[in-house]
Design a protein around this motif. Structure first.
Motif, mmCIF file in Angstrom:
data_model
loop_
_atom_site.group_PDB
_atom_site.id
_atom_site.type_symbol
_atom_site.label_atom_id
_atom_site.label_comp_id
_atom_site.label_asym_id
_atom_site.label_seq_id
_atom_site.Cartn_x
_atom_site.Cartn_y
_atom_site.Cartn_z
ATOM 1 N N THR A 1 -39.325 -58.633 -17.298
ATOM 2 C CA THR A 1 -38.111 -59.196 -17.873
ATOM 3 C C THR A 1 -36.921 -58.415 -17.328
ATOM 4 O O THR A 1 -37.089 -57.422 -16.636
ATOM 5 C CB THR A 1 -38.104 -59.080 -19.414
ATOM 6 N N GLY A 2 -35.731 -58.869 -17.681
ATOM 7 C CA GLY A 2 -34.524 -58.243 -17.149
ATOM 8 C C GLY A 2 -34.275 -56.838 -17.681
ATOM 9 O O GLY A 2 -33.574 -56.060 -17.071
ATOM 10 N N LYS A 3 -34.886 -56.502 -18.821
ATOM 11 C CA LYS A 3 -34.561 -55.212 -19.444
ATOM 12 C C LYS A 3 -35.490 -54.114 -18.923
ATOM 13 O O LYS A 3 -36.707 -54.205 -19.081
ATOM 14 C CB LYS A 3 -34.729 -55.360 -20.964
ATOM 15 N N PRO A 4 -34.920 -53.080 -18.289
ATOM 16 C CA PRO A 4 -35.770 -51.994 -17.770
ATOM 17 C C PRO A 4 -36.550 -51.312 -18.896
ATOM 18 O O PRO A 4 -36.098 -51.278 -20.040
ATOM 19 C CB PRO A 4 -34.768 -51.018 -17.159
ATOM 20 N N LYS A 5 -37.705 -50.795 -18.519
ATOM 21 C CA LYS A 5 -38.580 -50.163 -19.498
ATOM 22 C C LYS A 5 -38.444 -48.644 -19.414
ATOM 23 O O LYS A 5 -38.526 -48.077 -18.333
ATOM 24 C CB LYS A 5 -40.033 -50.535 -19.195
ATOM 25 N N GLY A 6 -38.279 -48.007 -20.554
ATOM 26 C CA GLY A 6 -38.164 -46.549 -20.598
ATOM 27 C C GLY A 6 -39.549 -45.919 -20.694
ATOM 28 O O GLY A 6 -40.044 -45.634 -21.776
ATOM 29 N N VAL A 7 -40.163 -45.700 -19.543
ATOM 30 C CA VAL A 7 -41.521 -45.149 -19.516
ATOM 31 C C VAL A 7 -41.475 -43.691 -19.978
ATOM 32 O O VAL A 7 -40.768 -42.876 -19.398
ATOM 33 C CB VAL A 7 -42.114 -45.260 -18.091
ATOM 34 N N GLN A 8 -42.231 -43.392 -21.037
ATOM 35 C CA GLN A 8 -42.180 -42.046 -21.608
ATOM 36 C C GLN A 8 -43.449 -41.250 -21.294
ATOM 37 O O GLN A 8 -44.550 -41.734 -21.525
ATOM 38 C CB GLN A 8 -41.983 -42.139 -23.124
ATOM 39 N N HIS A 9 -43.257 -40.048 -20.780
ATOM 40 C CA HIS A 9 -44.383 -39.185 -20.437
ATOM 41 C C HIS A 9 -44.463 -37.965 -21.342
ATOM 42 O O HIS A 9 -43.471 -37.517 -21.891
ATOM 43 C CB HIS A 9 -44.311 -38.770 -18.960
#
Ligand code: 6R9
Length: 651
Positions: A275-283
């Protein structure tokens, strides 16, 4: 499966060449036999807690953990009860040996200035800057945005955040003010660290100016720290903006590290999804560090005396894991270069290899394709005999580029590791082990220990040899993402809801008769432009936010240098389909997202091809963009005239 994917299979299906590791390499390799690899892989699969638990002894824990692994995907936790600090593992623990005076970061600026930070220097700078962050009110658990050029201060800022338990969120310098604001808001960042500018092909990239613009729409951000790099003029807002050098002047060089839970979020990194909204991948902290440390050692065969260079930008996951955390956790010497590969000329990378006698070199296929175009005379001018291992990452490498890398750069002496992984996986998942695996051009070969991939149908059934399907992971690994920041439901939905009990990578792949994996392409609306992940929907929403655009459909198409190019089909609200408007729309997308998303082609259309249920038929558009005759089914197309018109309108 997409047509793009089908095309990729065709180009590599004929590939039968195989290159065993050179004997001299095997002799000195960290992992040097197939049996050793098999034994590790089997143990990691059957007894992950035992396998990773033993390796975790190689990290420094402030408090030992109770359990190696708890829970099942997607809710897995690693090293629960353990307390750890990433900066301690990357710096402090190297100081009580001779490594204290070993070069940690060897840095080369684009204009030719250089700096070497020994582990002791890094310690001092990181402690000092951690104290500055505290003084500015940053606390454990806060989010800090970094929008920096490739200078040592970027690594220092990351490690300073990790020292006090602030979660960093790095935004690549090629993103625009709007993109910064979106990410600041999503992460509710408290502080932004930037520089006045950065050098790129001799030009100043005005980073602070972009941050200034983003601040109007970033209410959570209280303060901005500015590192002086290019000396360009900037506006400093009183009580909001602080110069890095002013803050550092009287900062103490001692800062006690905060003992953090192993699962404490070390960083967030935004990446494109469908989708258009970037994903905040959390590590996480403990699992991520262990994963990047071990994979660096296995895949790059890291040795104490190596000089290692990964050419990525730290704004992407490759730079996080394989310029900063992985190499430093191993006490290695990591080279960092600020600028472009063709500045002041096309020999710059090879000049750097010769100058620092680089032993291990890790880059992207898109860069290799550019080197091929620029000509062999550039690498041939330099002494590349220090190189012993080459790597690639970011996209499938075409066998032609692989062979060039092997012969011209590796001089047929260096194994090539084609490493498949993702922002979400945190570290390398599939790759040859350079002292073990016979390589095949275009294949990322076999899974590393701890990685249990499979290829399945949409229903989750395992497929046999050479059948294309969905790439999934059947077992958790320590360095996998833990959530999408602020949206755990989306995390579960995107990665774990399609195939029961498995992590869905979003790539299609096949496994050949030797058990080697061949990545075919994305299964979602993500395109890979020069190794950068972009969502076609993100570009579409940028386009339709322009008043003259009625509707837009964006597709990728094969591009000689970039891997994929961006082609935009646009219908207008006016009849103003001019060349000027094309340029204006390209500029508009750059302003909205950033230079990485600049469209290669804008094509005006009277209408877009849609199914009777109103869905845009991207498959057809992909064929048109690629200049292919469409072979797919068009029976659900609403109006065949649309298709005919689009083809006539081809550029
Ligand atoms: C590390 C990184 C991930 C996507 C991934 C895949 C593609 C990465 C690859 C590769 C073929 C390789 N990809 N490495 N495809 N062979 N060796 O690039 O992370 O930016 O998240 O991109 O890149 O499609 O799904 P990220």
């Amino acid at each position: 499966m997409s047509d793009q994917a089908n095309e990729n299979i065709e180009s590599v299906l004929q590939e039968t060449r195989s290159f065993p590791p050179p004997a001299e390499f095997v002799e000195q390799a960290n992992i040097s036999s197939q049996e050793q690899y098999q034994e590790m892989w089997n143990r990691a699969k059957d007894d992950p807690a035992g396998f990773w638990g033993d390796l975790a002894q190689g990290l420094e824990w402030a408090q030992p953990y109770d359990n190696v692994l708890e829970g099942e995907m997607p809710e897995t936790k690693w090293f629960t009860g353990g307390k750890i600090n990433a900066s301690v593992n990357c710096i402090d623990r190297h100081l009580d040996s001779w490594r204290k005076n070993k070069a940690a970061i060897v840095w080369e600026g684009e204009p030719g200035d250089t700096r070497v930070l020994r582990y002791q220097d890094l310690y001092r700078e990181v402690c000092k800057f951690a104290n500055c962050l505290k003084k500015l009110g940053v606390e454990t658990g806060d989010r800090v945005t970094l929008y920096m050029p490739m200078v040592p201060e970027l690594a220092i800022a990351m490690l300073a955040c990790s020292r006090i338990g602030a979660t960093h969120s790095i935004i690549f310098g090629g993103f625009s003010a709007d993109a910064i604001a979106d990410r600041n808001n999503d992460a509710q960042a408290k502080l932004v660290i930037t520089a006045d500018g950065g050098w790129r092909r001799g030009k100043n990239i005005p980073l602070k100016a972009a941050v200034d613009q983003s601040m109007e729409k970033s209410p959570s951000v209280e303060k901005v720290v500015v590192y002086r790099r290019t000396g360009c003029e900037v506006d400093m807002v009183p009580d909001r903006d602080y110069w890095w050098h002013d803050l550092m002047e009287d900062a103490s060089a001692e800062c006690d590290p905060v003992e953090l839970d192993s699962e404490h979020p070390l960083f967030i990194l935004y990446t494109s999804g469908s989708t258009g909204k970037p994903k905040g991948v959390q590590h996480s902290t403990g699992g991520y560090l262990l994963g990047t440390m071990m994979t660096s050692k296995w895949v790059f065969d890291l040795k104490e005396e190596d000089t290692y260079w990964c050419t990525a930008d730290i704004g992407w996951i490759t730079g996080h894991s394989y310029i900063v955390y992985g190499p430093l956790a191993n006490g290695a010497t990591t080279v960092m270069y600020e600028g472009a590969p063709n500045w002041p000329d096309e020999g710059r990378f090879w000049e750097i290899v010769e100058k620092y006698q680089v032993n291990i070199f890790y880059t992207a296929p898109t860069a290799i394709r550019a080197f091929i175009k620029w000509g062999d005379q550039w690498p041939n001018k330099y002494d590349l005999s220090s190189l012993r291992l080459l790597g690639t990452v970011g996209e499938p490498i075409n066998p032609e580029a692989w062979m060039w890398y092997h012969t011209v750069i590796g001089q047929e002496r260096c194994p090539i590791v084609d490493t498949w992984w993702q922002t979400e996986t945190g570290g390398i998942m599939m790759s040859p082990l350079p002292g073990v695996t016979a390589t095949k051009p275009g294949s990322c070969t076999t899974p590393l220990p701890g990685v249990v991939p499979d290829i399945v149908t949409a229903e989750g059934e395992s497929l046999g040899d050479n059948q294309g399907g969905l790439l999934v992971m059947r077992q958790p690994w320590p360095h996998m993402l833990r959530t999408l920041y602020g949206d755990h439901e989306r995390f579960k939905d995107v990665y774990f809801s399609t195939i029961e009990g498995c992590y869905l990578a979003g790539d299609s792949a096949r496994r050949d008769e030797d058990g080697y994996y061949w990545i075919m392409g994305r299964i979602d609306d993500v395109i890979n432009v020069s190794g950068h992940r972009l969502s076609t929907m993100e570009v579409e929403s940028a386009l339709v936010s322009h008043p003259k655009v009625a509707e837009a459909a964006v597709v990728g198409y094969p591009h000689d240098l970039k891997g994929e190019g961006i082609c935009c089909f646009v219908t207008l609200t006016t009849d103003d389909g001019t060349e000027e408007l094309k340029q204006e729309l390209k500029q508009h997308v750059r302003t909205q997202i950033g230079v990485v998303a600049t469209p290669d082609q804008i094509r005006f259309a009277a209408a877009l091809p849609k199914t009777r249920s109103g869905k845009i038929m991207r498959r057809l558009l992909r064929d048109i963009a690629a200049g292919r005759e469409s072979v797919g089914d068009t029976t659900t197309l609403e109006d065949l005239n649309v298709l005919a018109n689009l083809k006539q309108g081809d550029e």
